[in-house]
Design an enzyme around this catalytic site. Structure first.
Site, PDB file in Angstrom:
ATOM      1  N   GLU A 164       0.779  -0.780   0.004  1.00  0.00           N
ATOM      2  CA  GLU A 164      -0.100   0.248   0.122  1.00  0.00           C
ATOM      3  C   GLU A 164       0.710   1.143   0.249  1.00  0.00           C
ATOM      4  O   GLU A 164       0.596   2.678   0.321  1.00  0.00           O
ATOM      5  CB  GLU A 164      -1.447  -0.231   1.411  1.00  0.00           C
ATOM      6  CG  GLU A 164      -1.526  -1.378   1.491  1.00  0.00           C
ATOM      7  CD  GLU A 164      -3.478  -1.128   1.150  1.00  0.00           C
ATOM      8  OE1 GLU A 164      -3.972  -0.669   0.979  1.00  0.00           O
ATOM      9  OE2 GLU A 164      -4.056  -2.146   0.503  1.00  0.00           O
ATOM     10  N   HIS A 191      -2.895   1.939   7.565  1.00  0.00           N
ATOM     11  CA  HIS A 191      -2.049   1.927   7.839  1.00  0.00           C
ATOM     12  C   HIS A 191      -1.511   2.625   8.686  1.00  0.00           C
ATOM     13  O   HIS A 191      -2.029   2.740   9.809  1.00  0.00           O
ATOM     14  CB  HIS A 191      -2.163   2.835   5.629  1.00  0.00           C
ATOM     15  CG  HIS A 191      -2.754   2.671   5.149  1.00  0.00           C
ATOM     16  ND1 HIS A 191      -3.542   3.023   4.114  1.00  0.00           N
ATOM     17  CD2 HIS A 191      -2.626   1.750   4.384  1.00  0.00           C
ATOM     18  CE1 HIS A 191      -4.107   2.795   3.016  1.00  0.00           C
ATOM     19  NE2 HIS A 191      -3.270   1.455   3.491  1.00  0.00           N
ATOM     20  N   CYS A 248      -2.613  11.955   4.010  1.00  0.00           N
ATOM     21  CA  CYS A 248      -2.899  10.143   3.076  1.00  0.00           C
ATOM     22  C   CYS A 248      -2.733  10.869   1.944  1.00  0.00           C
ATOM     23  O   CYS A 248      -2.631  11.000   0.815  1.00  0.00           O
ATOM     24  CB  CYS A 248      -4.092   9.754   3.127  1.00  0.00           C
ATOM     25  SG  CYS A 248      -4.298   8.881   4.562  1.00  0.00           S
TER      26      CYS A 248
HETATM   27  O1  SUG Z   1      -8.028   2.780   0.806  1.00  0.00           O
HETATM   28  N1  SUG Z   1     -10.162   5.280   1.914  1.00  0.00           N
HETATM   29  C1  SUG Z   1      -8.996   5.324   1.130  1.00  0.00           C
HETATM   30  C2  SUG Z   1      -8.327   5.603   2.554  1.00  0.00           C
HETATM   31  C3  SUG Z   1      -6.786   5.849   2.353  1.00  0.00           C
HETATM   32  C4  SUG Z   1      -6.367   6.346   3.370  1.00  0.00           C
HETATM   33  N2  SUG Z   1      -5.288   6.804   3.020  1.00  0.00           N
HETATM   34  C5  SUG Z   1      -3.799   6.190   3.863  1.00  0.00           C
HETATM   35  N3  SUG Z   1      -4.078   6.650   4.965  1.00  0.00           N
HETATM   36  N4  SUG Z   1      -1.974   6.630   3.993  1.00  0.00           N
HETATM   37  C6  SUG Z   1      -8.392   3.358   1.967  1.00  0.00           C
HETATM   38  O2  SUG Z   1      -9.337   2.933   3.299  1.00  0.00           O
HETATM   39  C7  SUG Z   1     -12.806   4.975   1.221  1.00  0.00           C
HETATM   40  C8  SUG Z   1     -13.319   5.096  -0.352  1.00  0.00           C
HETATM   41  C9  SUG Z   1     -15.027   4.330   0.045  1.00  0.00           C
HETATM   42  O3  SUG Z   1     -15.585   4.005   1.515  1.00  0.00           O
HETATM   43  O4  SUG Z   1     -15.634   5.294  -1.291  1.00  0.00           O
HETATM   44  C10 SUG Z   1     -11.395   4.591   0.914  1.00  0.00           C
HETATM   45  O5  SUG Z   1     -10.846   4.072  -0.180  1.00  0.00           O
END
Ligand code: SUG
Length: 459
Positions: free
Chosen positions: A185, A262, A383
């Protein structure tokens, strides 16, 4: 456009590349282990506000004198992904058929998730790599279908912004494997400690799962780890990192279960400063010793470990305190850039105030950003950005379209206001008009950024 905003000397700098939110930003509840995504599933979204909030953060950093870049949104709805699932007919028919037969595929094909640039790739600065070049490995994001879609377009963009050759090396996404043994990731699970950005640093790759666990094993979804140890090992090899400057750390299962899907939800590093929750890792005893060895005996290492008694994991996840950005503001010290939710969580905000008041802690100021549209999907300040350390020569080799300054910000605000909807409901995703609007918007954007025919629909 000034390709070299910020400092004028030739010291390597850390540039932030933020993901620009796309016109199909929505709340689809797609992300396991991500509390905000689950809680807000089905809400009406506001793509225009989301994009403007992200642009405001980019502009603020650029105004502070930092090198700020951007990644354009990906092509969504991704019609090709739906065709690959057997849906046929013209594009409008594909959307309609997918909505009827496989609505979960449609929402995945519409997700604007590439906004979370910290998940785009793992990046190692040239000072860490044996060949003296910056290495990028595109994240495969294999644990979620809506995110796995991002990898090919991310790879294309990175090679456009950072042309392969003397300065930049690009690695294809890892083969995830049928048991997701190399699920990756990106930089959201990477920490780096160094004396200055241009000096060799300790790279820390954080994983939730080692070779003995299968991501599809029947654990509770919210406790399911996404990143694997094997991915960190493969990236370290590809990037030609020195083994004495590499540490693989295991995330604490309690942190994952609490919503730290993460590592960047419970830890952030910045030069010689590491801020983390005490329950972030299973065992991090090696970290200070190794970091000190890499930084050298003269250097001061600041490991700020926040106890659960001061801030519970729940509060850490609710506030996204550790998802703040830490940046060096020219002439004004180190600033912590946090989300509104941090200010709204009393004990998190108290900690920030204490750190700023303490002369022994190298954090000098705080700035709060309203990123609520992204936060409702679990995406905070850190993020939204991918950090890339660049020497002066590397910086001038970056595509000029990648940078954001006040003029480009103004141009993009006008572009968003013209092309983005201010409300999007789940049922709107199959609207062929939305597909048309998104393509028109992205087509214009490629002209603004000088990106050429970047998107599949343009070719
Ligand atoms: O992968 N949310 C992302 C958020 C990513 C955050 N990134 C970091 N922490 N670096 C995930 O969980 C939600 C999309 C939705 O539910 O429509 C989503 O993919």
């Amino acid at each position: 456009m000034n390709a070299n905003p910020g400092t004028t000397d030739r010291e390597p700098i850390e540039a932030n590349f933020d993901g620009l939110v796309g016109p199909t930003h929505q709340y689809a509840g797609l992300a396991t282990g991500n509390r905000a995504s689950a809680r807000n599933a089905g809400l009406r979204s506001n793509p225009r506000e989301a994009a403007l909030q992200g642009l405001a953060k980019m502009r603020a950093l650029s105004d502070l004198g930092l090198a700020q870049g951007l990644f354009p949104p990906q092509e969504r709805p991704c019609i090709a992904a739906l065709r690959a699932r057997g849906f046929s007919g013209d594009d409008a028919t594909v959307l309609r058929r997918a909505q009827r037969a496989a609505p979960e595929r449609l929402v995945a094909a519409c997700s604007a998730s590439s906004m979370w640039a910290a998940n785009a790739a793992t990046v190692s600065p040239s000072a860490d790599c044996a060949d003296g070049r910056v290495h990028f490995t595109v994240a495969n994001l294999a644990s979620h279908p809506h995110r796995a879609l991002e990898a090919p377009e991310t790879a294309r963009l990175l090679t456009t912004w950072f042309a392969p050759g003397a300065h930049f090396v690009h690695h294809a996404p890892l083969e995830a494997g049928s048991d997701l043994a190399q699920a990756d990731e990106g930089a959201a699970n990477q920490l780096r400690l160094c004396t200055s950005h241009g000096a060799a640093g300790l790279e820390v790759f954080v994983h939730g799962r080692d070779e003995n666990g299968d991501a599809r094993a029947p654990t509770e979804p919210r406790a399911r780890p996404r990143q694997t140890r094997a991915a960190g090992e493969a990236i370290a090899r590809a990037h030609r990192l020195c083994p004495s400057r590499l540490l693989l750390l295991r995330q604490h299962p309690a942190a994952i279960a609490a919503g730290a899907f993460h590592n960047d939800v419970v830890a952030v590093s910045h030069r010689n400063l590491l801020l983390h929750h005490e329950q972030a890792y299973v065992d991090d005893r090696e970290l200070p010793t190794m970091a000190q060895a890499v930084l050298g005996p003269e250097a001061r290492l600041h490991c700020l470990r926040v106890d659960a008694a001061e801030l519970t994991l729940d509060e850490a996840v609710a506030s996204y305190l550790f998802n703040s950005q830490l940046v060096d503001v020219p002439g004004a010290g180190t600033w912590l850039l946090c989300a509104h939710e941090c200010q709204e969580t009393p004990r998190a905000w108290n900690l920030v105030q204490r750190w700023i008041a303490d002369p022994d802690i190298p954090i000098d100021a705080v700035r709060v950003f309203d990123l609520r549209q992204s936060m409702r999907n679990g995406g905070g300040p850190a993020c939204l950005r991918l950090r890339v350390v660049l020497t002066a020569d590397q910086r001038s080799a970056v595509h000029p379209g990648a940078w954001l300054d006040a003029a480009r910000h103004a141009e993009l605000v006008t572009w968003v206001e013209r092309h983005y909807r201010d409300r999007l409901e789940p049922e709107d995703l199959a609207d062929p008009q939305l597909l048309d609007e998104s393509r028109t918007a992205l087509d214009r954007l490629t002209r603004i950024l000088g990106l050429g025919n970047h998107y599949a629909f343009q070719r």
